[in-house]
Design a protein around this motif. Structure first.
Motif, mmCIF file in Angstrom:
data_model
loop_
_atom_site.group_PDB
_atom_site.id
_atom_site.type_symbol
_atom_site.label_atom_id
_atom_site.label_comp_id
_atom_site.label_asym_id
_atom_site.label_seq_id
_atom_site.Cartn_x
_atom_site.Cartn_y
_atom_site.Cartn_z
ATOM 1 N N LEU A 69 0.822 -1.209 0.000
ATOM 2 C CA LEU A 69 0.000 0.000 0.000
ATOM 3 C C LEU A 69 0.860 1.266 0.000
ATOM 4 N N TYR A 70 1.998 1.217 0.646
ATOM 5 C CA TYR A 70 2.897 2.363 0.672
ATOM 6 C C TYR A 70 3.374 2.686 -0.744
ATOM 7 N N ARG A 71 3.613 1.643 -1.545
ATOM 8 C CA ARG A 71 4.064 1.825 -2.929
ATOM 9 C C ARG A 71 2.955 2.358 -3.835
ATOM 10 N N HIS A 72 1.723 2.257 -3.375
ATOM 11 C CA HIS A 72 0.560 2.691 -4.164
ATOM 12 C C HIS A 72 -0.255 3.695 -3.333
ATOM 13 N N PRO A 73 0.192 4.942 -3.305
ATOM 14 C CA PRO A 73 -0.447 5.947 -2.438
ATOM 15 C C PRO A 73 -1.940 6.155 -2.703
ATOM 16 N N ASP A 74 -2.389 5.866 -3.916
ATOM 17 C CA ASP A 74 -3.812 6.026 -4.225
ATOM 18 C C ASP A 74 -4.627 4.812 -3.807
ATOM 19 N N GLY A 75 -3.956 3.817 -3.266
ATOM 20 C CA GLY A 75 -4.635 2.614 -2.804
ATOM 21 C C GLY A 75 -4.693 1.539 -3.872
ATOM 22 N N LEU A 76 -5.156 0.390 -3.461
ATOM 23 C CA LEU A 76 -5.269 -0.763 -4.350
ATOM 24 C C LEU A 76 -6.601 -1.450 -4.136
ATOM 25 N N LYS A 77 -7.124 -2.015 -5.203
ATOM 26 C CA LYS A 77 -8.281 -2.877 -5.058
ATOM 27 C C LYS A 77 -7.824 -4.119 -4.310
ATOM 28 N N ARG A 79 -8.407 -7.155 -4.822
ATOM 29 C CA ARG A 79 -7.960 -8.206 -5.746
ATOM 30 C C ARG A 79 -6.504 -7.979 -6.166
ATOM 31 N N ALA A 80 -6.148 -6.731 -6.485
ATOM 32 C CA ALA A 80 -4.769 -6.409 -6.871
ATOM 33 C C ALA A 80 -3.819 -6.632 -5.693
ATOM 34 N N LEU A 81 -4.251 -6.243 -4.520
ATOM 35 C CA LEU A 81 -3.446 -6.439 -3.318
ATOM 36 C C LEU A 81 -3.177 -7.927 -3.108
ATOM 37 N N SER A 82 -4.182 -8.730 -3.308
ATOM 38 C CA SER A 82 -4.057 -10.177 -3.191
ATOM 39 C C SER A 82 -3.028 -10.709 -4.188
ATOM 40 N N ARG A 83 -3.072 -10.204 -5.424
ATOM 41 C CA ARG A 83 -2.118 -10.634 -6.456
ATOM 42 C C ARG A 83 -0.696 -10.232 -6.091
ATOM 43 N N TYR A 84 -0.521 -8.985 -5.667
ATOM 44 C CA TYR A 84 0.818 -8.505 -5.302
ATOM 45 C C TYR A 84 1.402 -9.311 -4.139
ATOM 46 N N LEU A 85 0.558 -9.649 -3.192
ATOM 47 C CA LEU A 85 1.026 -10.377 -2.004
ATOM 48 C C LEU A 85 1.094 -11.886 -2.241
ATOM 49 N N MET A 86 0.506 -12.332 -3.353
ATOM 50 C CA MET A 86 0.468 -13.754 -3.692
ATOM 51 C C MET A 86 -0.223 -14.576 -2.608
ATOM 52 N N GLY A 90 -9.223 -14.204 0.829
ATOM 53 C CA GLY A 90 -9.600 -14.353 2.236
ATOM 54 C C GLY A 90 -8.512 -13.861 3.171
ATOM 55 N N ASN A 91 -7.260 -14.143 2.827
ATOM 56 C CA ASN A 91 -6.143 -13.655 3.647
ATOM 57 C C ASN A 91 -6.090 -12.133 3.643
ATOM 58 N N VAL A 92 -6.292 -11.540 2.470
ATOM 59 C CA VAL A 92 -6.261 -10.079 2.361
ATOM 60 C C VAL A 92 -7.406 -9.471 3.155
ATOM 61 N N THR A 93 -8.581 -10.077 3.079
ATOM 62 C CA THR A 93 -9.726 -9.558 3.829
ATOM 63 C C THR A 93 -9.448 -9.592 5.322
ATOM 64 N N GLU A 112 -15.432 2.838 -9.830
ATOM 65 C CA GLU A 112 -15.765 2.091 -11.038
ATOM 66 C C GLU A 112 -16.700 0.919 -10.781
ATOM 67 N N ASP A 113 -16.618 0.352 -9.564
ATOM 68 C CA ASP A 113 -17.386 -0.865 -9.276
ATOM 69 C C ASP A 113 -17.786 -0.843 -7.806
ATOM 70 N N ARG A 114 -19.060 -0.665 -7.540
ATOM 71 C CA ARG A 114 -19.520 -0.532 -6.154
ATOM 72 C C ARG A 114 -19.330 -1.801 -5.346
ATOM 73 N N ARG A 115 -19.064 -2.918 -6.008
ATOM 74 C CA ARG A 115 -18.842 -4.176 -5.287
ATOM 75 C C ARG A 115 -17.396 -4.304 -4.811
ATOM 76 N N THR A 116 -16.546 -3.382 -5.223
ATOM 77 C CA THR A 116 -15.111 -3.458 -4.958
ATOM 78 C C THR A 116 -14.676 -2.348 -4.009
ATOM 79 N N PHE A 117 -13.720 -2.694 -3.156
ATOM 80 C CA PHE A 117 -13.146 -1.701 -2.245
ATOM 81 C C PHE A 117 -11.737 -1.330 -2.701
ATOM 82 N N ILE A 118 -11.381 -0.099 -2.431
ATOM 83 C CA ILE A 118 -10.002 0.360 -2.592
ATOM 84 C C ILE A 118 -9.456 0.520 -1.182
ATOM 85 N N VAL A 119 -8.317 -0.095 -0.931
ATOM 86 C CA VAL A 119 -7.689 -0.024 0.388
ATOM 87 C C VAL A 119 -6.481 0.892 0.277
ATOM 88 N N SER A 120 -6.313 1.767 1.249
ATOM 89 C CA SER A 120 -5.158 2.660 1.279
ATOM 90 C C SER A 120 -4.699 2.856 2.714
#
Length: 179
Positions: A69-77, A79-86, A90-93, A112-120
């Motif tokens: 998240l520090y590398r992405h100041p605008d936050g991450l979805k 799903r993307a956070l899950s991919r980056y962390l591999m 469920g672990n990300v949640t 863009e998608d009300r079903r998705t959260f951006i975490v920052s």
């Protein structure tokens, strides 16, 4: 004792430690190299985990999460956070829930998608991570202290070459599977 004698003594000591002890004298050099890389990675990671826990009451997984998240100041979805962390969603949640309760991260609806959260990171999360990251960097410098800069550069280049080789190998394997 001269530099060569010291190097040989250190090499002998290293061969008696950890994962490398599993390799036999007649095993392939590549197997021995793999075991040595694994041993070094495991040893460094264990020390970093211990220090994060002792000094910041932080797990390595949580530290890595904050680092992304520090590398992405605008936050991450998520799903993307899950991919980056591999790790799984469920672990990300679970990590997000914990870190949000501590005031280190915040969730916002995605425009863009009300079903998705951006975490920052929150301001508290950013400043906390900066303190931990500075300590983390100093620990790595300490752990690699005593290895001359030229050796570090050589290992970095050699491992970079290995990484490119592995990516190319994996891409070639994937192409063969598709045909």
């Amino acid at each position: 004792m001269n530099q060569i004698d010291v190097s040989h003594a250190l090499l002998k000591d290293a061969q008696e430690l950890g994962h490398e002890a599993r390799a036999g004298r007649n095993d392939h050099a590549v197997l021995k190299l793999w075991l040595r890389m694994l041993a070094c990675t495991t040893q460094i990671e264990a020390e970093i985990r211990k220090r994060l826990r002792e000094q910041f009451a932080m797990s390595l997984a949580r530290f890595d999460y904050l680092a992304q998240l520090y590398r992405h100041p605008d936050g991450l979805k998520m799903r993307a956070l899950s991919r980056y962390l591999m790790v799984t969603g469920g672990n990300v949640t679970g990590l997000t829930d914990e870190l949000e309760r501590e005031g280190l991260v915040q969730r916002a609806d995605s425009p863009e998608d009300r079903r998705t959260f951006i975490v920052s990171l929150t301001a508290k999360g950013r400043s906390s991570f900066e303190v931990m990251a500075k300590a983390h960097e100093s620990w790595l410098l300490e752990l690699f202290d005593g290895i001359d800069a030229k050796s570090v550069q050589r290992m970095f280049a050699d491992l970079g070459e290995l990484r490119v080789h592995l990516v190319n190998h994996n891409n070639a394997s994937t192409s063969k599977e598709k045909t």
